[in-house]
Motif scaffolding. Structure first.
Motif, PDB file in Angstrom:
ATOM      1  N   GLN A 139       0.817  -1.211   0.000  1.00 34.20           N
ATOM      2  CA  GLN A 139       0.000   0.000   0.000  1.00 34.20           C
ATOM      3  C   GLN A 139       0.852   1.262   0.000  1.00 34.20           C
ATOM      4  N   VAL A 140       1.953   1.228   0.727  1.00 31.62           N
ATOM      5  CA  VAL A 140       2.852   2.397   0.758  1.00 31.62           C
ATOM      6  C   VAL A 140       3.440   2.654  -0.624  1.00 31.62           C
ATOM      7  N   LEU A 141       3.917   1.595  -1.276  1.00 29.39           N
ATOM      8  CA  LEU A 141       4.486   1.763  -2.613  1.00 29.39           C
ATOM      9  C   LEU A 141       3.423   2.180  -3.620  1.00 29.39           C
ATOM     10  N   PHE A 142       2.198   1.670  -3.470  1.00 30.50           N
ATOM     11  CA  PHE A 142       1.122   2.067  -4.382  1.00 30.50           C
ATOM     12  C   PHE A 142       0.784   3.546  -4.199  1.00 30.50           C
ATOM     13  N   THR A 143       0.794   4.010  -2.967  1.00 35.97           N
ATOM     14  CA  THR A 143       0.541   5.431  -2.703  1.00 35.97           C
ATOM     15  C   THR A 143       1.627   6.296  -3.343  1.00 35.97           C
ATOM     16  N   LEU A 144       2.857   5.845  -3.288  1.00 35.07           N
ATOM     17  CA  LEU A 144       3.964   6.610  -3.865  1.00 35.07           C
ATOM     18  C   LEU A 144       3.968   6.576  -5.388  1.00 35.07           C
ATOM     19  N   THR A 145       3.670   5.407  -5.972  1.00 34.96           N
ATOM     20  CA  THR A 145       3.797   5.255  -7.425  1.00 34.96           C
ATOM     21  C   THR A 145       2.463   5.378  -8.157  1.00 34.96           C
ATOM     22  N   GLY A 146       1.379   4.893  -7.568  1.00 28.83           N
ATOM     23  CA  GLY A 146       0.076   4.924  -8.229  1.00 28.83           C
ATOM     24  C   GLY A 146      -0.105   3.827  -9.262  1.00 28.83           C
ATOM     25  N   SER A 147       0.791   2.837  -9.269  1.00 22.82           N
ATOM     26  CA  SER A 147       0.737   1.775 -10.270  1.00 22.82           C
ATOM     27  C   SER A 147       0.995   0.420  -9.611  1.00 22.82           C
ATOM     28  N   TRP A 148       0.000  -0.472  -9.697  1.00 17.28           N
ATOM     29  CA  TRP A 148       0.199  -1.801  -9.116  1.00 17.28           C
ATOM     30  C   TRP A 148       1.240  -2.626  -9.862  1.00 17.28           C
ATOM     31  N   PRO A 149       1.294  -2.569 -11.202  1.00 14.84           N
ATOM     32  CA  PRO A 149       2.374  -3.328 -11.876  1.00 14.84           C
ATOM     33  C   PRO A 149       3.767  -2.884 -11.442  1.00 14.84           C
ATOM     34  N   LEU A 150       3.954  -1.587 -11.233  1.00 19.77           N
ATOM     35  CA  LEU A 150       5.242  -1.104 -10.773  1.00 19.77           C
ATOM     36  C   LEU A 150       5.530  -1.588  -9.354  1.00 19.77           C
ATOM     37  N   VAL A 151       4.506  -1.579  -8.513  1.00 19.26           N
ATOM     38  CA  VAL A 151       4.658  -2.080  -7.144  1.00 19.26           C
ATOM     39  C   VAL A 151       5.038  -3.557  -7.169  1.00 19.26           C
ATOM     40  N   GLN A 152       4.372  -4.329  -8.020  1.00 23.66           N
ATOM     41  CA  GLN A 152       4.678  -5.758  -8.120  1.00 23.66           C
ATOM     42  C   GLN A 152       6.116  -5.982  -8.590  1.00 23.66           C
ATOM     43  N   GLY A 153       6.577  -5.150  -9.517  1.00 24.87           N
ATOM     44  CA  GLY A 153       7.960  -5.270  -9.995  1.00 24.87           C
ATOM     45  C   GLY A 153       8.970  -4.962  -8.902  1.00 24.87           C
ATOM     46  N   VAL A 154       8.702  -3.925  -8.137  1.00 25.28           N
ATOM     47  CA  VAL A 154       9.603  -3.574  -7.033  1.00 25.28           C
ATOM     48  C   VAL A 154       9.607  -4.679  -5.983  1.00 25.28           C
ATOM     49  N   ILE A 155       8.420  -5.194  -5.653  1.00 25.16           N
ATOM     50  CA  ILE A 155       8.318  -6.282  -4.675  1.00 25.16           C
ATOM     51  C   ILE A 155       9.046  -7.518  -5.194  1.00 25.16           C
ATOM     52  N   LEU A 156       8.924  -7.796  -6.485  1.00 25.91           N
ATOM     53  CA  LEU A 156       9.618  -8.948  -7.079  1.00 25.91           C
ATOM     54  C   LEU A 156      11.131  -8.819  -6.897  1.00 25.91           C
ATOM     55  N   LEU A 157      11.674  -7.650  -7.156  1.00 21.37           N
ATOM     56  CA  LEU A 157      13.111  -7.449  -6.974  1.00 21.37           C
ATOM     57  C   LEU A 157      13.513  -7.618  -5.516  1.00 21.37           C
ATOM     58  N   MET A 158      12.692  -7.114  -4.606  1.00 19.22           N
ATOM     59  CA  MET A 158      12.979  -7.252  -3.188  1.00 19.22           C
ATOM     60  C   MET A 158      12.939  -8.717  -2.761  1.00 19.22           C
ATOM     61  N   VAL A 159      11.969  -9.471  -3.274  1.00 23.04           N
ATOM     62  CA  VAL A 159      11.852 -10.893  -2.933  1.00 23.04           C
ATOM     63  C   VAL A 159      13.045 -11.671  -3.471  1.00 23.04           C
ATOM     64  N   LEU A 160      13.446 -11.373  -4.696  1.00 23.92           N
ATOM     65  CA  LEU A 160      14.609 -12.069  -5.263  1.00 23.92           C
ATOM     66  C   LEU A 160      15.869 -11.779  -4.454  1.00 23.92           C
ATOM     67  N   LEU A 161      16.049 -10.540  -4.052  1.00 28.83           N
ATOM     68  CA  LEU A 161      17.210 -10.184  -3.239  1.00 28.83           C
ATOM     69  C   LEU A 161      17.156 -10.876  -1.880  1.00 28.83           C
ATOM     70  N   ALA A 162      16.002 -10.850  -1.238  1.00 23.01           N
ATOM     71  CA  ALA A 162      15.866 -11.485   0.080  1.00 23.01           C
ATOM     72  C   ALA A 162      16.040 -12.997  -0.020  1.00 23.01           C
ATOM     73  N   ALA A 163      15.477 -13.619  -1.062  1.00 23.60           N
ATOM     74  CA  ALA A 163      15.634 -15.070  -1.245  1.00 23.60           C
ATOM     75  C   ALA A 163      17.105 -15.412  -1.490  1.00 23.60           C
ATOM     76  N   TYR A 164      17.791 -14.578  -2.259  1.00 20.15           N
ATOM     77  CA  TYR A 164      19.225 -14.796  -2.507  1.00 20.15           C
ATOM     78  C   TYR A 164      20.017 -14.717  -1.200  1.00 20.15           C
ATOM     79  N   LEU A 165      19.710 -13.710  -0.384  1.00 15.49           N
ATOM     80  CA  LEU A 165      20.407 -13.570   0.890  1.00 15.49           C
ATOM     81  C   LEU A 165      20.098 -14.738   1.828  1.00 15.49           C
ATOM     82  N   LEU A 166      18.851 -15.182   1.840  1.00 15.14           N
ATOM     83  CA  LEU A 166      18.506 -16.366   2.638  1.00 15.14           C
ATOM     84  C   LEU A 166      19.242 -17.605   2.130  1.00 15.14           C
ATOM     85  N   LEU A 167      19.312 -17.732   0.823  1.00 17.27           N
ATOM     86  CA  LEU A 167      20.031 -18.871   0.232  1.00 17.27           C
ATOM     87  C   LEU A 167      21.493 -18.859   0.645  1.00 17.27           C
TER      88      LEU A 167
END
Length: 83
Positions: A40-68
């Motif tokens: 919701q915070v990212l959607f408020t800042l960007t106004g675009s759900w696809p952009l929010v999903q892309g940012v979240i995807l990058l964050m998840v990939l980074l976090a999964a890599y660090l967990l790995l």
């Protein structure tokens, strides 16, 4: 027929394969956590759900890599001490 022919093959799988499976298994959990906390915070800042999903995807990939990397570090310490 056994999955692993000898003890060394089993140890090698535990060192490499198991941490990768754990990293992949954690990805959907991380996705839900990040989207619930930051969506919701990212959607408020960007106004675009696809952009929010892309940012979240990058964050998840980074976090999964660090967990790995963390899982692999822990597994090598664990199996090296038991030899």
């Amino acid at each position: 027929m056994k999955l692993f022919k000898d003890s060394d093959a089993k140890k090698q799988f535990m060192k490499t394969g198991l941490p990768i499976m754990l990293g992949i298994a954690w990805a959907p959990i991380l996705w839900m956590i990040f989207i619930a906390i930051l969506g919701q915070v990212l959607f408020t800042l960007t106004g675009s759900w696809p952009l929010v999903q892309g940012v979240i995807l990058l964050m998840v990939l980074l976090a999964a890599y660090l967990l790995l990397k963390g899982f692999m570090h822990i597994s090598t310490k664990f199996y090296n001490n038991n030899q």
